[in-house]
Design a protein around this motif. Structure first.
Motif, PDB file in Angstrom:
ATOM      1  N   LEU A  35       0.835  -1.202   0.000  1.00 41.98           N
ATOM      2  CA  LEU A  35       0.000   0.000   0.000  1.00 41.98           C
ATOM      3  C   LEU A  35       0.872   1.255   0.000  1.00 41.98           C
ATOM      4  CD1 LEU A  35      -2.542  -1.240   2.671  1.00 41.98           C
ATOM      5  CD2 LEU A  35      -3.093  -0.769   0.267  1.00 41.98           C
ATOM      6  N   LYS A  36       0.264   2.353  -0.403  1.00 44.34           N
ATOM      7  CA  LYS A  36       0.955   3.641  -0.363  1.00 44.34           C
ATOM      8  C   LYS A  36       0.889   4.198   1.057  1.00 44.34           C
ATOM      9  CE  LYS A  36       2.210   5.226  -4.516  1.00 44.34           C
ATOM     10  NZ  LYS A  36       3.309   6.120  -4.841  1.00 44.34           N
ATOM     11  N   PRO A 225      -1.233   8.595  -5.012  1.00 42.87           N
ATOM     12  CA  PRO A 225      -2.077   7.401  -5.151  1.00 42.87           C
ATOM     13  C   PRO A 225      -3.309   7.607  -6.017  1.00 42.87           C
ATOM     14  CG  PRO A 225      -2.340   8.351  -2.968  1.00 42.87           C
ATOM     15  CD  PRO A 225      -1.232   9.096  -3.635  1.00 42.87           C
ATOM     16  N   ARG A 226      -3.794   8.850  -6.102  1.00 40.53           N
ATOM     17  CA  ARG A 226      -4.991   9.055  -6.920  1.00 40.53           C
ATOM     18  C   ARG A 226      -4.647   9.052  -8.411  1.00 40.53           C
ATOM     19  NH1 ARG A 226      -8.550  13.838  -3.976  1.00 40.53           N
ATOM     20  NH2 ARG A 226      -6.618  15.013  -4.134  1.00 40.53           N
ATOM     21  N   ARG A 229      -1.972   4.088 -10.111  1.00 38.73           N
ATOM     22  CA  ARG A 229      -2.421   2.933  -9.337  1.00 38.73           C
ATOM     23  C   ARG A 229      -1.211   2.120  -8.883  1.00 38.73           C
ATOM     24  NH1 ARG A 229      -5.598  -2.329 -10.384  1.00 38.73           N
ATOM     25  NH2 ARG A 229      -6.413  -2.651  -8.267  1.00 38.73           N
ATOM     26  N   HIS A 230      -1.139   1.917  -7.569  1.00 35.10           N
ATOM     27  CA  HIS A 230      -0.041   1.176  -6.977  1.00 35.10           C
ATOM     28  C   HIS A 230      -0.577  -0.184  -6.588  1.00 35.10           C
ATOM     29  CE1 HIS A 230       3.410   0.657  -4.152  1.00 35.10           C
ATOM     30  NE2 HIS A 230       2.520  -0.006  -3.438  1.00 35.10           N
ATOM     31  N   ILE A 231       0.057  -1.257  -7.039  1.00 35.26           N
ATOM     32  CA  ILE A 231      -0.444  -2.572  -6.617  1.00 35.26           C
ATOM     33  C   ILE A 231       0.686  -3.589  -6.533  1.00 35.26           C
ATOM     34  CG2 ILE A 231      -1.163  -3.195  -8.972  1.00 35.26           C
ATOM     35  CD1 ILE A 231      -3.666  -4.334  -6.876  1.00 35.26           C
ATOM     36  N   GLU A 239      -7.221 -10.248  -7.713  1.00 36.61           N
ATOM     37  CA  GLU A 239      -8.196  -9.632  -8.612  1.00 36.61           C
ATOM     38  C   GLU A 239      -8.691 -10.568  -9.697  1.00 36.61           C
ATOM     39  OE1 GLU A 239      -6.609  -5.920  -9.994  1.00 36.61           O
ATOM     40  OE2 GLU A 239      -6.566  -5.099  -7.973  1.00 36.61           O
TER      41      GLU A 239
ATOM     42  N   TYR B 319      -8.268   8.037  -0.040  1.00 31.36           N
ATOM     43  CA  TYR B 319      -7.252   8.778  -0.786  1.00 31.36           C
ATOM     44  C   TYR B 319      -6.070   7.874  -1.146  1.00 31.36           C
ATOM     45  CZ  TYR B 319      -3.411  11.893  -1.835  1.00 31.36           C
ATOM     46  OH  TYR B 319      -2.341  12.491  -2.455  1.00 31.36           O
ATOM     47  N   SER B 320      -5.535   7.171  -0.153  1.00 29.94           N
ATOM     48  CA  SER B 320      -4.282   6.453  -0.370  1.00 29.94           C
ATOM     49  C   SER B 320      -4.476   5.051  -0.946  1.00 29.94           C
ATOM     50  CB  SER B 320      -3.500   6.338   0.938  1.00 29.94           C
ATOM     51  OG  SER B 320      -3.119   7.604   1.397  1.00 29.94           O
ATOM     52  N   PHE B 321      -5.606   4.408  -0.607  1.00 24.62           N
ATOM     53  CA  PHE B 321      -5.715   2.983  -0.947  1.00 24.62           C
ATOM     54  C   PHE B 321      -6.823   2.631  -1.938  1.00 24.62           C
ATOM     55  CE2 PHE B 321      -4.406   2.220   3.791  1.00 24.62           C
ATOM     56  CZ  PHE B 321      -3.142   2.709   3.528  1.00 24.62           C
ATOM     57  N   ASN B 323      -7.711   3.406  -4.920  1.00 26.18           N
ATOM     58  CA  ASN B 323      -7.245   3.088  -6.265  1.00 26.18           C
ATOM     59  C   ASN B 323      -6.556   1.720  -6.293  1.00 26.18           C
ATOM     60  OD1 ASN B 323      -6.749   3.508  -8.940  1.00 26.18           O
ATOM     61  ND2 ASN B 323      -5.257   5.142  -8.662  1.00 26.18           N
ATOM     62  N   THR B 324      -5.791   1.456  -5.250  1.00 29.81           N
ATOM     63  CA  THR B 324      -5.101   0.170  -5.140  1.00 29.81           C
ATOM     64  C   THR B 324      -6.097  -0.968  -4.919  1.00 29.81           C
ATOM     65  OG1 THR B 324      -3.129   1.215  -4.213  1.00 29.81           O
ATOM     66  CG2 THR B 324      -3.415  -1.136  -3.783  1.00 29.81           C
ATOM     67  N   ALA B 326      -9.529  -1.075  -5.137  1.00 28.72           N
ATOM     68  CA  ALA B 326     -10.752  -1.249  -5.927  1.00 28.72           C
ATOM     69  C   ALA B 326     -10.660  -0.575  -7.288  1.00 28.72           C
ATOM     70  CB  ALA B 326     -11.954  -0.698  -5.154  1.00 28.72           C
ATOM     71  N   GLY B 327      -9.481  -0.108  -7.663  1.00 28.45           N
ATOM     72  CA  GLY B 327      -9.302   0.572  -8.936  1.00 28.45           C
ATOM     73  C   GLY B 327      -9.131  -0.410 -10.064  1.00 28.45           C
ATOM     74  N   PRO B 328      -8.855   0.040 -11.265  1.00 29.83           N
ATOM     75  CA  PRO B 328      -8.826   1.455 -11.655  1.00 29.83           C
ATOM     76  C   PRO B 328     -10.241   2.004 -11.875  1.00 29.83           C
ATOM     77  CG  PRO B 328      -8.240   0.045 -13.517  1.00 29.83           C
ATOM     78  CD  PRO B 328      -8.467  -0.865 -12.350  1.00 29.83           C
ATOM     79  N   PRO B 337     -10.360  14.101  -9.575  1.00 29.09           N
ATOM     80  CA  PRO B 337      -9.598  13.054  -8.888  1.00 29.09           C
ATOM     81  C   PRO B 337     -10.561  12.041  -8.269  1.00 29.09           C
ATOM     82  CG  PRO B 337      -9.002  15.261  -8.072  1.00 29.09           C
ATOM     83  CD  PRO B 337     -10.193  15.422  -8.953  1.00 29.09           C
ATOM     84  N   VAL B 338     -10.127  10.794  -8.181  1.00 26.45           N
ATOM     85  CA  VAL B 338     -10.934   9.756  -7.528  1.00 26.45           C
ATOM     86  C   VAL B 338     -10.168   9.266  -6.313  1.00 26.45           C
ATOM     87  CG1 VAL B 338     -12.111   7.563  -7.773  1.00 26.45           C
ATOM     88  CG2 VAL B 338     -11.759   9.020  -9.782  1.00 26.45           C
ATOM     89  N   PRO B 339     -10.733   9.361  -5.153  1.00 26.24           N
ATOM     90  CA  PRO B 339     -11.963  10.093  -4.851  1.00 26.24           C
ATOM     91  C   PRO B 339     -11.629  11.520  -4.443  1.00 26.24           C
ATOM     92  CG  PRO B 339     -11.250   8.882  -2.930  1.00 26.24           C
ATOM     93  CD  PRO B 339     -10.183   8.693  -3.964  1.00 26.24           C
ATOM     94  N   GLU B 344     -12.582  19.378  -0.248  1.00 27.54           N
ATOM     95  CA  GLU B 344     -12.035  19.833  -1.535  1.00 27.54           C
ATOM     96  C   GLU B 344     -13.161  20.417  -2.377  1.00 27.54           C
ATOM     97  OE1 GLU B 344      -8.301  17.014  -2.670  1.00 27.54           O
ATOM     98  OE2 GLU B 344     -10.204  15.997  -2.766  1.00 27.54           O
ATOM     99  N   MET B 381      -5.150  16.671   0.676  1.00 27.15           N
ATOM    100  CA  MET B 381      -6.279  17.256  -0.052  1.00 27.15           C
ATOM    101  C   MET B 381      -5.693  18.275  -1.008  1.00 27.15           C
ATOM    102  SD  MET B 381      -9.042  18.201   2.872  1.00 27.15           S
ATOM    103  CE  MET B 381      -9.315  17.080   4.238  1.00 27.15           C
ATOM    104  N   GLY B 382      -6.345  18.466  -2.121  1.00 29.42           N
ATOM    105  CA  GLY B 382      -5.868  19.470  -3.072  1.00 29.42           C
ATOM    106  C   GLY B 382      -4.621  19.008  -3.789  1.00 29.42           C
TER     107      GLY B 382
END
Ligand code: HEM
Ligand code: HEM
Ligand code: SF4
Ligand code: SF4
Lengths: 240, 511
Positions: A35-36, A225-226, A229-231, A239, B319-321, B323-324, B326-328, B337-339, B344, B381-382
């Motif tokens: 994780l990040k 991280p936004r 994508r880090h995995i 997955e 913010y940090s996880f 995307n990792t 449940a992404g992309p 940006p997601v989320p 913001e 944020m931002g």
């Protein structure tokens, strides 16, 4: 005879140090960070991370924020050590590189910074209740070992001189797989013996903080991280 | 000042270092998870007979899977820089609550079984066998860490005790010794969709009540939509926002902001929870399962963006996880940006000039702001590093006239945990929660003395609940803790609302 013992000692120590640290680094590098987790605020670019790491390694930035006394002693010790080690390069090259020469005058004082720093850190370990609580015997031994190295070095430098040229010849010889005669001064033998011990324990002790700091995810990750994508490979498998 | 007979320490400064009180908190353990709660999460129901082997195998697995675990266990030099950084140590004086000592509870075992020095010279390097007592000690002290990361800020290598705590909890779960509070809640999310076990019907009714309340207050009809397909924005917020004070006033604030911004939005009954306690127990798999609910809700509802409400650890996971885990999120509108965080969004609208405020509506209170640990030290944020500090303060200052920061050594990245984070917000740990809050409370008392501060704002559901519970022990009313969007809600002038004559809010304690 003595020369042979020390020659073998240094070959063994060098192999253990190099192989040991290389294996650890390989392990760190191959273990994924799932994780990040950079401690924020963190840089948002790789360049920023390099800069953050530079500040940590060269200035001990976080430690400075944390505790001024530990910073002062710790920084004096480490920076003194780097200068002393640069000075030592002259035992391992025929011609002395210009930048090693440049460091010579500072190097002389550096040993005092090193010793002062070590003694300061040791004093805190004994006097400050909290730090005494977290100290193990190995932490004292590590400091004792370093004080022995620095103390014996300074003895040779300032009190009872040794035949530096002979030491240099011995070291250069080792590098060419030849065993020259090592001067038999007891202080030199203590110095070199302690250095060999330090090299041997490096990969199996807390001295791993030196390579470790570069692999610490809370310091070496980019805050993006936004965007990216880090995995981890093992997590990717979940997955499918 | 002590309440409930607790011996809360009186600090002369928020960061005053206590004398060591060995064993002071040894006996404090949270309730253990019942077999049914354990099994729902895929853990053994109770302590397995071969727990020692299982624990060591788990430890080996973690060392393979997680670089932080490896590096942090190896790298610590026992410099002591972190020893005075944990609010639980400051509040209890128990040396095992010093971050490095907390790590050592596990490091000592790791060394014994996995390192050369520990195998052959255990007493030299403080290595020890894994015994029943060690396991009990883990259960005590790894449930006295709120995973707040304050220690990580100050360690020269960034060693994050939170990572070690999570690993320890994972190991304890694997041997069948989970914590009731966290594991029961995770089970509820899996069954019903939120921590509270609030079903869709009850949720819909709550939202309707809120719509009525807003209309009564303002004369304007503001909607709180649920499960509306085709809305642009999916709002995911901690379920405490649906019923607890002051959380619910924050939810009203979000609704008013969305209303004024003129965007279409919806809540989801399937993903009616922003919180993700999978983080607290260090379980990637459980955290992922909960995060995937949000992805599914976004897909099912066909939204374009995801926004999170005020919650600290939820924002870290988001913010940090997210995307990792449940992404992309390539099915969402790439313009955003997601989320995103609700702050913001609100700050953006404020800058655009969409929102009108009557700041005097907040003149009866003087404010300070509590940076929540997970927002401060584990997210952003931002666009700029540090936006997580500036944006909430900017929004507060846009809606309030009287704002004062607490001592800088207790805010921003150095912020002190509320004392209830990381899965400790349970009554069985009340003593710890009260004592752990004392550094923050002392910093608050300082600004009260200096500037007459009456209220503290926060953007975390756990902080809000924790403070409303412990503040009375420190001489504040339980409603002295407010949501940031509650302040926004107080000050915002809805289009069509007559802005001046409304002393409509129930401000009883005008300062
Ligand atoms: C990348 C290189 C290195 C960095 C960034 C680094 C950084 C640090 C820092 C920040 C500390 C904590 C503060 C202190 O106690 O001094 C420390 C402690 C220490 N370092 Fe290093 N170090 C490095 C390399 C080395 C090396 C090569 C040695 C080998 C002799 C060493 C020996 C020690 C020792 C013995 C301590 C513990 C001192 C104590 O007992 O308090 N370090 N290091
Ligand atoms: C194989 C490696 C090494 C050799 C052959 C060596 C040899 C020497 C010699 C001959 C001196 C005396 C210098 C003089 O009289 O001017 C010396 C001094 C010193 N050594 Fe070493 N040394 C080694 C490694 C180290 C290491 C690893 C450290 C520190 C961690 C260290 C620390 C010192 C210090 C502090 C001094 C005194 C100040 C100075 O001359 O710079 N040495 N060393
Ligand atoms: S993460 Fe927070 S609670 Fe845990 S040891 Fe560090 S400072 Fe204390
Ligand atoms: S600050 Fe870091 S290196 Fe120093 S004792 Fe604490 S965890 Fe260990």
């Amino acid at each position: 005879m003595l020369s042979v013992i020390y020659a073998i000692l240094f070959y063994v120590a060098t192999i253990l140090l190099v192989v040991g640290v290389a294996m650890k680094i390989r392990k760190y590098a191959r273990t994924p960070a799932p994780l990040k987790i950079p401690t924020t605020p963190a840089p948002t670019t790789t360049g920023g991370v390099v800069l953050r790491m530079f500040r940590e390694v060269v200035f001990f930035e976080s430690l400075f924020k944390s505790n001024k006394w530990i910073w002062l002693f710790g920084w004096a010790f480490h920076m003194g050590m780097w200068l002393v080690l640069i000075r030592h390069i002259r035992y391992f090259t025929y011609d002395i590189w210009w930048w090693v020469q440049l460091a010579q005058p500072f190097g002389t004082y550096a040993s005092f910074a090193m010793l002062g720093g070590l003694l300061g850190l040791w004093a805190r370990r004994i006097l400050v209740e909290r730090i005494r609580y977290i100290t193990n015997p190995s932490d004292h031994l590590m400091l004792a070992l370093l004080v022995a190295i620095v103390g014996s070095g300074m003895m040779m430098r300032f009190v009872v001189h040794t035949d530096i040229l002979a030491v240099k010849a011995f070291m250069l010889g080792l590098m060419r797989l030849r065993i020259e005669t090592l001067p038999g001064d007891p202080i030199l033998l203590v110095h070199l013996g302690a250095v060999a011990v330090l090299m041997i324990i490096f990969p199996i002790s807390k001295l791993l903080h030196a390579p470790g700091v570069f692999f610490s995810p809370s310091r070496n990750q980019v805050d993006n991280p936004r965007e990216v994508r880090h995995i981890a490979p093992w997590a990717k498998k979940l997955e499918s | 000042m002590a309440a409930d007979g607790d011996d809360i320490p009186k600090l002369s400064h928020p960061l005053e270092i206590p004398k060591l009180k060995c064993g002071a908190m040894e006996g404090l353990q949270p309730f253990i998870a019942a077999p049914e709660h354990q099994e729902k999460l895929g853990f053994p129901g109770e302590l397995v007979p071969n727990w020692k082997e299982v624990a060591l195998a788990k430890m080996a697995e973690l060392a393979e899977k997680n670089r932080a675990f490896q590096v942090y266990l190896d790298a610590c030099v026992k410099c002591g820089a972190c020893t005075d950084k944990c609010h639980y140590f400051l509040g209890t004086g128990d040396p095992k609550n010093m971050p490095v000592a907390r790590q050592d509870l596990l490091r000592s075992v790791y060394r014994r079984y996995f390192t050369f020095a520990g195998k052959y010279f255990p007493s030299l390097v403080g290595a020890r066998d894994l015994t029943e007592e060690v396991l009990q000690e883990w259960y005590s002290y790894y449930h006295q860490c709120s995973e707040c990361r304050r220690c990580s800020v100050f360690c020269p290598y960034g060693i994050d005790t939170a990572e070690i705590t999570m690993a320890a909890r994972e190991i304890m779960d694997a041997v069948g010794m989970g914590q009731k509070y966290s594991n029961e809640i995770i089970g509820k999310v899996k069954d019903v969709g939120n921590n509270l076990g609030l079903n869709p019907k009850a949720l819909a009714a709550t939202l309707e009540d809120l719509e009525e309340e807003i209309e009564d207050d303002t004369g304007i009809s503001v909607r709180l939509p649920l499960d509306e397909k085709g809305a642009d924005i999916l709002l995911v917020t901690p379920s405490a926002d649906f019923f607890a004070e002051p959380h619910i006033d924050g939810l009203i604030g979000y609704a008013k902001v969305f209303h004024e911004a003129g965007v279409s939005w919806t809540l989801s009954s399937y993903a009616s929870e922003a919180a993700n306690f999978g983080l607290f127990i260090g379980s990637y798999e459980n955290m992922r399962e909960i995060a995937l609910r949000i992805r599914k809700a976004a897909e099912d509802l066909g939204v374009k963006r995801i926004i999170f409400g005020e919650c600290g650890h939820a924002w870290r996971v988001a913010y940090s996880f997210l995307n990792t885990l449940a992404g992309p999120f390539d099915f969402l509108d790439p313009k955003y940006p997601v989320p995103q965080h609700i702050l913001e969004f609100t700050w953006n609208e404020i800058q655009k000039g969409t929102l009108k405020f009557d700041k005097s509506q907040n003149d009866h209170i003087k404010l300070t702001y509590h940076d929540s640990c997970n927002v401060a030290r584990a997210s952003r944020m931002g666009d700029e590093p540090g936006g997580q500090f500036e944006i909430p303060r900017n929004v507060i200052k846009a809606v309030c006239n009287y704002y004062y920061d607490m001592d800088r050594s207790t805010t921003h990245e150095s912020t002190l945990c509320c004392g209830g984070g990381g899965g400790l917000l349970t009554d069985d740990l009340m003593e710890l929660r009260k004592k752990g809050a004392s550094p923050r409370m002392t910093a608050l008392q300082e600004v009260t003395e200096e500037h007459g501060v009456t209220h503290m704002a926060a953007i975390c559901a756990i902080c809000k609940t924790q403070f409303s519970k412990v503040m009375p022990a420190y001489g504040y009313d339980m409603d002295s803790i407010v949501s940031v969007h509650q302040l926004v809600s107080n000050a915002i002038i809805l289009t069509g609302q007559d802005g001046d004559d409304d002393d409509s809010e129930d401000e009883t304690e005008a300062a």
